[in-house]
Write an enzyme that holds these catalytic residues in place. Structure first.
Site, short mmCIF file in Angstrom:
data_model
loop_
_atom_site.label_atom_id
_atom_site.label_comp_id
_atom_site.label_asym_id
_atom_site.label_seq_id
_atom_site.Cartn_x
_atom_site.Cartn_y
_atom_site.Cartn_z
NE ARG A 113 -3.96 0.08 2.34
CZ ARG A 113 -4.73 -0.17 3.13
NH1 ARG A 113 -4.69 0.22 4.61
NH2 ARG A 113 -5.38 -1.26 3.15
CD GLU A 133 -6.76 -6.30 -4.16
OE1 GLU A 133 -7.42 -7.47 -4.12
OE2 GLU A 133 -6.50 -5.51 -3.45
CB THR A 136 -3.97 -16.03 0.81
OG1 THR A 136 -4.27 -17.04 -0.26
CG2 THR A 136 -2.78 -16.63 1.73
N GLY A 165 -0.33 -22.14 -1.70
CA GLY A 165 -1.67 -22.70 -2.05
C GLY A 165 -2.27 -22.05 -3.30
CB CYS A 202 -16.82 -4.29 10.71
SG CYS A 202 -18.75 -4.98 10.59
CB THR A 223 -11.57 -25.20 -2.33
OG1 THR A 223 -10.28 -24.35 -2.17
CG2 THR A 223 -12.49 -24.30 -2.30
#
Length: 395
Positions: A26, A42, A48, A86, A218, A326
Site C-alpha cells: 500500500r 490482490e 489467503t 496454496g 467490523c 477447497t
C-alpha cells in the site's frame, strides 16, 4: 438516501486517514500508487490472509521488482517461489498475466475494469480493486471484509451467495461522489466536503477504508461497534444482531477422497515428477501418487505404485497424511521404498537430491508427505540448512 447517509464517505475517509493499516503493497499518503504492487498483492490475497501473504509479497518484490521482470521469468521459477502459498492456479495466472502485460501493453497495466478483466487471472473483483486502488476509478471492489461491513450496515437478511449482487450495489453507494476528503465543521447532515488533498477522486481510499474497517473493527466475532465510524448508522447494530451477518447458506462438505503417495529413495535422492500444467496443483512437483478417489482402498492404491526396474519392497508408514482442499478433504497413505544406486527413473519422473528439495515447487501437501516418508531426516536437513545460513549469511 437520507442526509446523514450521504456523509458515510466522509466518515470513512476521516477514519481511514487516522487509522489506515501500513501494508507492504500500500502506498503511503502522498506516494504514487504502483499498479504492479496492487495487482501482485490482490492476486496473492485471494483466499489467503494478509499475515500469510506478507513474506511472499516481499520475496516476490525483491526477486521481480516490476511486471517486466516477472514477465521475463520462467513459470517454474514463479511456482518455486509460490510454493506453500496454496491455490497454485494463481501462480500460473500471475505469470501469464505478467507476460501478457509485457507483450501486449508495453509493460503498463491498463487502467479500466474492462481492459483489466481481459488479462489472465483477473476477474470482476480483482479488476475493480486494481481500477479503484491503482487508478482511482469510481468503482467498488467487494471482498470478504467489505461484504461483512455492508451486510451489517444495511442488515441484508438474504443469505450469501444469493445476496452478492445486492451487497455489491449497496457497497457502491458508499463511494458517494468519491471526491470527499477531510470535512469542514458542522452538523452531520450539513457537512460540506472538499476534494482529497490532491483534488482527485478517492475511490481507492474508500475501498481500502472499508477493507480496514472489516479487518480491524467490523470483525466476524465481537465487532468493536463503539469504535466504528459508521456505528451510529448501522442497521444490524440497531437490531443488536450484528454478529449474525452476513447470512450464509450452509456449505455441503466435500466427500473424503483417499489415495497413496510413494516416497522412493535412491541413496540421498528421492523420486519426483511434475503434475500436469492444468488442474489441481498444476505444474507443481510431487512424489508419485495414486488417483484420489472417494471409494479407493489401500490395495487398489498400492497397485498404482511407480514401476521401477526391480520391484521395490514397499513399507507403509504408520498413520496417514491429511489435507483439506477447497472442495474436498484428502487422506493419503504413505509408502516408502529404497532402490539400487543406478536405478533409472520411470518415464516422466526424475531423481532429486534430498538436500535440494527446498528448490522444488512443492505444495504443502507434498511437503507433508515427504516429511512423513523421510521422518527425522527432513528435520535434520532443515537444521543443517539453518546452521549454514547462520554461518554464511547472504551478502
Amino acid at each position: 438516501m437520507q442526509d446523514g447517509n450521504r456523509n458515510r464517505p466522509v466518515l470513512l475517509l476521516e477514519w481511514y486517514d487516522r487509522n489506515r493499516r501500513r501494508l507492504p503493497w500500500r502506498a503511503l499518503p502522498g506516494e504514487t500508487v504502483d499498479p504492479y504492487r496492487v495487482w501482485l498483492s490482490e492476486i496473492m490475497l485471494q483466499q489467503t490472509t494478509v499475515k500469510a501473504v506478507g513474506p511472499y509479497f516481499e520475496k516476490f518484490l525483491a526477486r521481480w521488482p516490476d511486471v517486466e521482470a516477472m514477465g521475463r521469468a520462467s513459470l517454474d521459477d514463479i511456482l518455486r517461489m509460490w510454493a506453500g502459498l496454496g491455490y497454485y492456479s494463481r501462480a500460473r495466472n500471475l505469470h501469464a498475466c505478467a507476460v501478457t502485460v509485457l507483450r501486449d501493453h508495453g509493460g503498463r497495466f491498463p487502467d479500466t475494469e474492462e481492459d483489466l478483466r481481459a488479462l489472465p487471472g483477473i476477474g470482476p473483483y480483482t479488476a475493480a480493486a486494481i481500477a479503484a486502488i491503482a487508478f482511482n476509478r469510481h468503482t467498488m471492489p467487494v471482498d470478504g471484509n467489505i461484504e461483512r461491513v455492508v451486510s451489517r450496515l444495511f442488515a441484508v437478511d438474504e443469505p450469501l451467495p444469493k445476496a452478492k449482487p445486492r451487497i455489491q450495489a449497496l457497497a457502491a453507494t458508499l463511494l458517494g461522489s468519491s471526491r470527499s476528503g477531510r470535512a469542514g465543521k458542522g452538523r452531520a447532515g450539513d457537512v460540506k466536503t472538499r476534494a482529497g488533498r490532491d483534488g482527485k477522486s478517492r475511490a481507492g481510499d474508500i475501498a481500502q477504508a472499508l477493507m480496514d474497517l472489516g479487518a480491524a473493527i467490523c470483525t466476524p466475532k465481537k465487532p468493536a461497534c463503539v469504535l466504528c465510524p459508521l456505528g451510529d448508522d448501522c442497521a444490524a447494530r440497531a437490531r443488536g444482531d450484528q454478529e449474525t451477518f452476513p447470512r450464509k447458506t450452509p456449505k455441503k462438505a466435500g466427500e473424503l477422497r483417499r489415495g497413496a503417495a510413494f516416497v522412493v529413495r535412491r541413496g540421498n535422492e528421492v523420486l519426483v515428477r511434475t503434475r500436469p500444467a492444468k488442474g489441481l496443483l498444476g505444474g507443481m512437483t510431487e512424489v508419485p501418487t495414486s488417483t484420489w478417489l472417494a471409494a479407493q482402498d489401500d490395495a487398489a492404491a498400492l497397485k498404482q505404485a511407480p514401476c521401477l526396474e526391480s520391484a521395490p519392497r514397499w513399507q507403509r508408514k504408520v498413520g496417514a497424511v491429511t489435507h483439506i482442499f477447497t472442495h474436498f478433504p484428502l487422506e493419503l497413505a504413505v509408502y516408502t521404498a529404497a532402490v539400487a544406486a543406478r536405478t533409472a527413473a520411470p518415464e516422466g519422473m526424475r531423481w532429486v537430491p534430498i538436500a535440494r528439495l527446498d528448490d522444488e515447487a512443492l505444495p504443502n501437501l507434498m511437503r507433508k508427505v515427504i516429511a512423513h516418508g523421510l521422518g527425522e531426516e527432513t528435520k535434520i536437513r532443515a537444521l543443517a540448512t539453518r546452521r549454514k545460513q547462520q554461518e554464511d549469511p547472504p551478502p
